[in-house]
Design an enzyme around this catalytic site. Structure first.
Site, PDB file in Angstrom:
ATOM      1  N   CYS B  14       0.836  -1.195   0.000  1.00  0.00           N
ATOM      2  CA  CYS B  14       0.000   0.000   0.000  1.00  0.00           C
ATOM      3  C   CYS B  14       0.876   1.252   0.000  1.00  0.00           C
ATOM      4  O   CYS B  14       2.092   1.163   0.119  1.00  0.00           O
ATOM      5  CB  CYS B  14      -0.874   0.021   1.259  1.00  0.00           C
ATOM      6  SG  CYS B  14       0.136   0.043   2.738  1.00  0.00           S
ATOM      7  N   ASP B 427      31.741 -37.940   5.072  1.00  0.00           N
ATOM      8  CA  ASP B 427      30.504 -38.176   5.799  1.00  0.00           C
ATOM      9  C   ASP B 427      29.735 -39.203   4.974  1.00  0.00           C
ATOM     10  O   ASP B 427      29.847 -39.229   3.755  1.00  0.00           O
ATOM     11  CB  ASP B 427      29.728 -36.860   5.903  1.00  0.00           C
ATOM     12  CG  ASP B 427      28.423 -37.058   6.626  1.00  0.00           C
ATOM     13  OD1 ASP B 427      28.450 -37.661   7.704  1.00  0.00           O
ATOM     14  OD2 ASP B 427      27.383 -36.628   6.097  1.00  0.00           O
ATOM     15  N   ASP B 630      27.529 -30.727   8.886  1.00  0.00           N
ATOM     16  CA  ASP B 630      28.936 -31.015   9.175  1.00  0.00           C
ATOM     17  C   ASP B 630      29.761 -29.756   9.365  1.00  0.00           C
ATOM     18  O   ASP B 630      30.988 -29.831   9.331  1.00  0.00           O
ATOM     19  CB  ASP B 630      29.535 -31.818   8.014  1.00  0.00           C
ATOM     20  CG  ASP B 630      28.707 -33.026   7.684  1.00  0.00           C
ATOM     21  OD1 ASP B 630      28.318 -33.712   8.630  1.00  0.00           O
ATOM     22  OD2 ASP B 630      28.444 -33.255   6.503  1.00  0.00           O
TER      23      ASP B 630
END
Lengths: 120, 741
Positions: B14, B427, B630
């Site tokens: 607005c 990992d 990690d």
């Protein structure tokens, strides 16, 4: 007599080289937080090349490149791992927040264009 | 100096929002004026202010903002470079035009004797012509040298200006006042001054050409960014330049077009080629809700998407920025050269003075002439450029080569460290494996087909919220099996689900669930045992209390993990797998991919300690993980590799980011790193040897032994070639071959 003058002149020149390039520094410009420092990159040099600033303050450096040599393309702040690409006939700005007292060199890639930020 | 910034503002609904954004912008220090255009959702800000505080102020006021700006105009840059290149060649040609006839004439004995009346006039005129060459072709060296001198600095210009200036001045003294120098020293060196200027300009032009190739990687990335995009505004589709596209705009992409800004697909679906950013050759399927990124190519369908990141916030812009930043950093290996380069020119000046004095005192009748020649040669042969360029130019090409394969290296230090690694810690989940459970095996019993088993299992699992359920449903979808409605659905936590489908009572769950529901499972015993040994999770499927099949679900190993680990072994690295999973699952995966050591059942917060423990055994350790879970281990490692799948990765999260989710990236990064470090060593060795041999030879160290005194023009050629050689050697890195496809 003449050889002595030549030898003496040579030794004086060596002394002047050591003094001028290593023992003395050019006039410094002081940076303030309020406005960016404008550094002109032209004819192989940064002008001004020695800038003093206070630690903890935000410093803005605006590089204005007028030098067409590709060597002028990058400004490297090696110890900060930062660099800035300079457009020809344009400007680029970097904001730094030095937290420690000391000197920060800024150079071109080949270390021929040289400048120093002295943090107090 | 005032700057004007244009921002795209999102979230304004607005006129009141307009006022609050303007107010927020005006409170920023240095802003002189700020006006918001509600229709365009843009803001125009003028003042002595950087863009970041403006973006922060808008965000603090509760809106989103991004800078609207044009892309780097490569064409303009290339035109300017071409103009400079031509100017260098023109300067070289003019200098050669004067220098070569003098050189050839002198060698052939065509030039008049200095001591004749006409001869003196000729040499004075030649001196004037050479002065014109020094001004036109070499003026920039003299201006640069003077400006540097005033700033207490000395550079390459200093050496060239002093060298050629000395040669010219001495020659003018000889030509004007021959009586002041001994008769044997009455030789003018105008041709040397002109030819040195020609050679150095020509060398700079060659170097510039070669340097252009070193930045090809960044040019290629910049070239991925489209200049225009089709934007839907007020129901109309219009082609607009990229720098006026704001946030939350709707854009249309047709087949074969590049995506212009980052966003979210809102209508339609397609396959997208992301290989240019990730190195991953297989196109990615996208549908509503999926992210699309700038620079990638839409292959098949037409779709609409909404812009979410523009300008320098896009993934492509961040990659370009990161590559640029990394290219400008130097690893420790280059520090020595930096220290030498910093004191190089004044040291050479001192050596030149000492050379002059030595020849002057020891050179007998020829002393002054040889003193001048040797001094000029020392000044000209010394090349600080080769020394200064050796490291950065190789880093630039190496980092660019890596980026071309979807490997983003954060800085020169990471690049150097990657070549020294001894251990790679991987990992498991999402790195060695795909990180997402999938159906790996299906066996049917009691005359049922695999489709029957999967249809019933997926129909029930579609209602379930269990993480493994998704894998079963996806497998059914992949085989285009239609799911049937389920009634009387019931889930037993940790055991299984039941319900009625296709008119049968169906049970889907683990062995305990089957036993509890009186389903006999003996028929599946041997299959179940082999699946369990491979650390797969079993799902039993029973129809009307009769076992009809078992499904094995596991996190599948990436197809190329085994091969990539073999490559790591082949280059002498120890490979360790680290996982929070249980020992049995970890061992099963480890057996398949062939890692050297498994550390299982590690809590996420302990992964960093495990890396530190390896470092204490004098290992130089890389940690490869997803970059989010990690993070501490990545930070602890000597080199942290964040492995992504596609473009959704946080590219700032690690030392090296692998955009393509393959472990081959680790071996590739190490290969590039080793090649780059080798290249730097070659360059540094070459530059040090060149200067440390060239300068003494130029000073005349060989003269007493072999009667050799280097010609200053040969010094000029050697100097011009030395930096071209360094750049050309670095360019070889563009062709480093990598093991992965």
């Amino acid at each position: 007599m003449a050889p002595m003058i030549v030898n003496l002149t040579g030794i004086i020149v060596i002394g002047l080289i050591i003094y001028w390039f290593w023992l003395s520094t050019p006039r410094k410009t002081t940076a303030s937080q309020a406005a960016p420092i404008e550094i002109r990159v032209k004819d192989g040099v940064y002008t001004p090349s020695h800038i003093e600033a206070r630690k903890g303050e935000t410093i803005r450096l605006r590089f204005v490149r007028e030098d067409p040599s590709p060597c002028a393309e990058k400004v490297i702040f090696n110890t900060l791992n930062k660099s800035l690409e300079l457009p020809l006939h344009g400007s680029a700005e970097i904001e730094l927040h030095p937290q420690e007292v000391g000197e920060i060199d800024f150079t071109c890639e080949m270390q021929m264009y040289r400048g120093k930020l002295i943090i107090k | 100096m005032d700057t004007e910034h244009r921002l795209s503002i999102a979230g304004m609904s607005c006129a009141g929002c307009v006022a609050s954004v303007e107010r927020a912008l005006r409170t920023v220090d240095g802003v002189q004026s700020a006006s918001v255009n509600f229709a365009e959702h843009t803001a125009q800000v003028r003042g002595e202010v950087a863009v970041r505080p403006l973006l922060e102020a808008v965000k603090a006021a509760g809106y989103e903002a991004a800078e609207l700006r044009g892309q780097d105009d490569e064409a303009e840059k290339e035109a300017a470079e071409m103009e400079y290149f031509r100017a260098l060649l023109r300067k070289a040609a003019i200098a050669a035009l004067v220098g070569i006839p003098l050189f050839v004439g002198g060698m052939a004995g065509w030039l008049p004797d200095l001591l004749t009346a006409g001869g003196q006039a000729f040499w004075l005129l030649t001196g004037c012509a050479t002065l014109a060459v020094l001004i036109y072709s070499g003026g920039h060296f003299f201006v640069g040298a003077w400006k540097a001198f005033r700033l207490h600095n000395a550079n390459m210009d200093t050496l060239i200006a002093l060298g050629t200036g000395t040669a010219w001045l001495y020659s003018m003294i000889v030509a004007g006042f021959p009586a002041v120098v001994p008769s044997l020293a009455q030789h003018a060196y105008f041709e040397a001054a002109a030819i040195i200027i020609a050679l150095i300009n020509f060398g700079s032009a060659l170097e510039m050409r070669a340097r252009g190739k070193t930045s090809e990687a960044i040019k290629r990335l910049i070239g991925l960014q489209p200049k225009t995009a089709r934007v839907v505004r007020d129901g109309q589709e219009v082609d607009l330049p990229i720098d006026v596209i704001g946030l939350e705009e709707t854009l249309r992409v047709r087949p074969g077009e590049r995506i212009a800004v980052d966003g979210v697909l809102i209508d339609g679906h397609s396959t997208i080629d992301e290989s240019m950013l990730t190195g991953e050759p297989v196109p990615v399927t996208k549908q509503a809700g999926d992210e699309v990124v700038a620079g990638t190519i839409n292959l098949s369908g037409t779709f609409l998407y909404q812009s979410r990141r523009i300008g320098k916030d896009t993934v492509l812009a961040q990659i370009i920025d990161m590559v640029r930043q990394a290219q400008a950093t130097k690893p420790a290996i280059g520090r020595l050269a930096d220290k030498v380069a910093a004191v190089f020119v004044p040291t050479v000046l001192i050596i030149a003075v000492i050379t002059f004095l030595a020849w002057f005192n020891l050179g007998a009748a020829l002393g002054i002439s040889y003193a001048i020649v040797a001094t000029v040669t020392v000044l000209i042969i010394a090349c600080p450029c080769a020394l200064g360029l050796a490291t950065p130019i190789s880093i630039m090409v190496g980092v660019g080569r890596a980026a071309g394969s979807g490997i983003l290296i954060r800085n020169g230090e990471a690049l150097q460290q990657a070549g020294r690694l001894t251990t790679v810690v991987l990992d498991k989940t999402g790195t060695v494996t795909q990180g997402k459970p999938a159906l790996t095996r299906l066996v049917s019993y009691a005359n049922s087909t695999e489709e029957d088993v999967l249809q019933l299992a997926a129909s029930l699992e579609a209602v379930s919220e269990h993480p493994l359920a998704q894998a079963v449903v996806e497998a059914a979808q992949a085989r285009e099996i239609t799911l049937s409605p389920v009634e009387k659905f019931h889930a037993t936590a940790g055991e299984g689900v039941s319900g009625e489908a296709l008119g049968h009572q169906v049970h889907v769950g683990n062995l305990r669930f089957m036993q509890a529901n009186a389903v006999a499972c003996e028929a599946a015993q041997s299959d179940a045992q082999s699946m369990a040994d491979a650390a797969q999770t079993l799902i039993y499927v029973a129809r009307s209390q009769q076992l009809i099949g078992i499904l094995a679900v596991a996190d599948p190993i990436k197809p190329d993990s085994t091969e990539a680990i073999q490559r790591l072994h082949a280059i002498g690295l120890k490979v360790v797998m680290l996982t929070g999973d249980n020992q049995r699952t970890a061992d099963a995966v480890a057996r398949q991919v062939g890692v050297d050591e498994v550390i299982a059942e590690v809590q996420p917060q302990d992964k960093g300690n495990q890396v530190a423990a390896l470092q204490q055994q004098n290992q130089i350790v890389a940690m490869v993980g997803d970059g989010i879970n990690d993070a501490p281990a990545l930070a602890q490692a000597d080199v942290g590799f964040a492995i992504g799948s596609g473009t959704d990765i946080a590219i700032e999260s690690a030392d090296i980011t692998l955009m393509r989710g393959s472990l081959h990236g680790v071996a590739d990064a190490i290969a590039i790193s080793r090649a780059t470090v080798r290249n730097i060593k070659q360059n540094l060795f070459g530059a040090f040897i060149y200067n440390s041999l060239g300068i003494p030879v130029a000073a005349g160290i060989l003269y007493p032994l072999m009667g050799i005194l280097l010609n200053p023009m040969i010094a000029g050629a050697a100097m011009a070639l030395s930096s071209v050689t360094v750049v050309s050697n670095a360019n070889r890195l563009r062709f480093v071959s990598l093991g992965s496809k």
